[in-house]
Design an enzyme around this catalytic site. Sequence first.
Site, mmCIF file in Angstrom:
data_model
loop_
_atom_site.group_PDB
_atom_site.id
_atom_site.type_symbol
_atom_site.label_atom_id
_atom_site.label_comp_id
_atom_site.label_asym_id
_atom_site.label_seq_id
_atom_site.Cartn_x
_atom_site.Cartn_y
_atom_site.Cartn_z
ATOM 1 N N ARG A 46 1.267 11.856 -9.607
ATOM 2 C CA ARG A 46 1.645 10.462 -9.339
ATOM 3 C C ARG A 46 2.982 10.085 -9.965
ATOM 4 O O ARG A 46 3.680 9.192 -9.518
ATOM 5 C CB ARG A 46 0.572 9.514 -9.898
ATOM 6 N N GLU A 88 0.853 -1.201 0.000
ATOM 7 C CA GLU A 88 0.000 0.000 0.000
ATOM 8 C C GLU A 88 0.885 1.246 0.000
ATOM 9 O O GLU A 88 2.047 1.194 0.424
ATOM 10 C CB GLU A 88 -0.894 -0.087 1.249
ATOM 11 N N ASP A 89 0.351 2.359 -0.465
ATOM 12 C CA ASP A 89 1.133 3.597 -0.442
ATOM 13 C C ASP A 89 1.285 4.140 0.977
ATOM 14 O O ASP A 89 2.381 4.252 1.497
ATOM 15 C CB ASP A 89 0.549 4.653 -1.408
ATOM 16 N N PHE A 116 0.468 16.605 3.792
ATOM 17 C CA PHE A 116 -0.129 15.816 2.719
ATOM 18 C C PHE A 116 0.935 15.666 1.636
ATOM 19 O O PHE A 116 1.459 16.655 1.124
ATOM 20 C CB PHE A 116 -1.378 16.508 2.169
ATOM 21 N N ASP A 160 -2.897 5.591 6.976
ATOM 22 C CA ASP A 160 -3.145 6.829 7.720
ATOM 23 C C ASP A 160 -4.113 6.512 8.868
ATOM 24 O O ASP A 160 -3.684 6.001 9.903
ATOM 25 C CB ASP A 160 -3.702 7.852 6.708
#
Length: 182
Positions: free
Chosen positions: A171, A105-106, A158, A109
């Site tokens: 991206r 997964e990136d 972010f 959070d």
Amino acid sequence: MSKANDIKVKELKPVFTPEQIAARIQELAAEINAEYGDEPMVAVCVLKGGFMFFSDLVRFLHNKNLELDFVRLSSYGKGSSSSKHVIFSKDVEIDICGKHVLIVEDIVDSGHSMRFLLGQFAARKARSLRLAALVDKDERREVDVKVDFAGFKLNQGFIVGYGLDYAEHYRMLPGVFEVIPE
Ligand code: 5GP
Ligand code: MG
Ligand code: MG
């Protein structure tokens, strides 16, 4: 919920360089190789954000019985806020029963997305179920999800680039940047 169009980007501030990411991926791959050996294993990329991390990580995995597959998760909204509502629009095509599963997964959070996916996989009798994430925002959890192989810990800002988007932009950047709003 903040929509992308509401926020103008003033600056992208470098957070992790391509060199730092590449070096960390070598370390993670070594850990993963030591953990699984050649036992049957499926690495599952979480699209879209995980695509670059996944493609860089798997080319250093030496497991002779490794299969690759993809899921697509998204949350409502196109902006910079997380959501508890997860859309599961593509499942794996490989049968994971009896195999080690490594979700790639990136970012983890709040943990809602991964709790959802782990829940989906839990009933399928995988031999083990573990989680790798490029970034672990470990202090921001709302539900109990553990990242077994974390690239970096980061709890503020972010970030975009290296697969991560802001309203589908950025991206393709080879490094990770923090979005500084106007
Ligand atoms: P969750 O809150 O469910 O753990 O995270 C959901 C998803 O929100 C992450 O997988 C990631 O795609 C996205 N996300 C969380 N923090 C960030 C961030 O800083 N930048 C970007 N681009 N996406 C993020
Ligand atoms: Mg994600
Ligand atoms: Mg996103």
